[in-house]
Enzyme design. Structure first.
Site, short mmCIF file in Angstrom:
data_model
loop_
_atom_site.label_atom_id
_atom_site.label_comp_id
_atom_site.label_asym_id
_atom_site.label_seq_id
_atom_site.Cartn_x
_atom_site.Cartn_y
_atom_site.Cartn_z
N GLU A 51 0.86 -1.18 0.00
CA GLU A 51 0.00 0.00 0.00
C GLU A 51 0.90 1.23 0.00
O GLU A 51 1.71 1.42 0.91
CB GLU A 51 -0.92 0.02 1.22
N ASP A 62 -5.30 9.97 9.16
CA ASP A 62 -3.94 9.56 9.52
C ASP A 62 -3.49 10.18 10.83
O ASP A 62 -3.73 11.37 11.10
CB ASP A 62 -2.96 9.97 8.42
N TYR A 177 -10.79 -3.09 3.33
CA TYR A 177 -9.91 -2.71 4.43
C TYR A 177 -10.77 -2.41 5.64
O TYR A 177 -11.53 -1.44 5.66
CB TYR A 177 -9.11 -1.47 4.00
#
Length: 275
Positions: A51, A62, A177
């Site tokens: 990734e 993030d 995911y």
């Protein structure tokens, strides 16, 4: 839509009960020129899929480690176009390992969706995960990717409803995911039993592989998830090792340290056979 991208499908199909290992790195960090070599080293250490993070100035999902990696890459002028060039460089050495781009909508919108899909296919990208493209808003984009032989990959979270799971199942290819923790990357501690319960619910709707990320910080936590997940995704800890080693010993040493750490995770996963 077409079937899954051939590299991703072949990779998951060849695992034979093993759990896929998917490291996440930020393109251009620690150096732009070293990114393809870092990718190659991670594959040699046991990565099944790479990734590759596309740097963005406002990465809402993030945590600080990946945010700072993105800031370093942006300071080095790493754009989406540069990221695609790095994938093409990697492809000249490796035509087998899948590469998934993970990032945000803004760089794609700036390039133009159609132009991005075309350039990503030419570079050898296998999957695209855009954090802020929801299934409801990205069906046309997902169809364009799939037509070009690129898998649209989507996130699910502990808060995802079963209708959302069904919607993701309709569009997603390659793998899904599962974000195992509420919050940003690198935060919190995994509850393996809780993850297993959520994965059981997800699999009532989704037949493609499910990878688990967020909160996996070492070989032991990866191994605890291995009986339940089709893949484990590791990002923040790996990027932390790269940054700290690069700062003290240089980028080449950082590549070696990252590969050695990932090899330990791969070894731990290989001791676990899914039921």
């Amino acid at each position: 839509m077409t079937a899954s991208n051939h590299r991703l499908a072949a990779t998951f199909g060849a695992l034979s009960g093993r759990t896929a290992l998917i490291p996440y790195i930020t393109a251009g960090d620690p150096l732009v020129a070293s990114t393809p070599a870092l990718m190659q080293a991670l594959v040699a250490a046991g990565a099944n899929v790479i990734e590759l993070g596309v740097p963005f100035s406002d990465p809402m999902a993030d945590g600080p480690v990946i945010q700072q990696a993105g800031e370093r890459a942006i300071a080095a002028d790493v754009s989406l176009a540069v990221v695609l060039d790095l994938v093409a460089d990697f492809r000249r050495q490796d035509d087998r390992t899948p590469v998934v781009l993970m990032g945000y909508a803004n760089p794609i919108e700036c390039m133009g969706r159609a132009a991005f899909v075309q350039r990503a296919a030419q570079a050898g990208v296998d999957g695209v995960l855009v954090v802020d493209y929801t299934p409801e808003e990205s069906a046309d984009f997902a169809a364009s990717l799939s037509t070009a032989g690129i898998d649209p990959i989507y996130l699910l979270a502990p808060t995802s409803t079963e209708p959302r799971m069904a919607e993701v199942a309709r569009l997603a290819r390659g793998y899904v995911y599962y974000v195992s923790l509420k919050g940003v990357t690198g935060a919190g501690t995994l509850d393996t039993d809780d993850v297993a319960r959520h994965l059981a619910t997800i699999r009532r709707h989704i037949s493609i592989p499910v990878g688990v990320g967020f909160g996996i910080r070492d070989a032991a936590s990866a191994a605890r998830l291995a009986p339940h997940a089709d893949a484990v995704v590791i990002g923040s800890k790996l990027i932390q090792i790269i940054e700290e080693t690069s700062r003290s010993d240089g980028p080449q040493a950082a590549i070696g340290a990252a590969a050695a750490w990932l090899a330990d995770v791969r070894q731990a996963l290989d001791h676990i056979q899914k039921g």
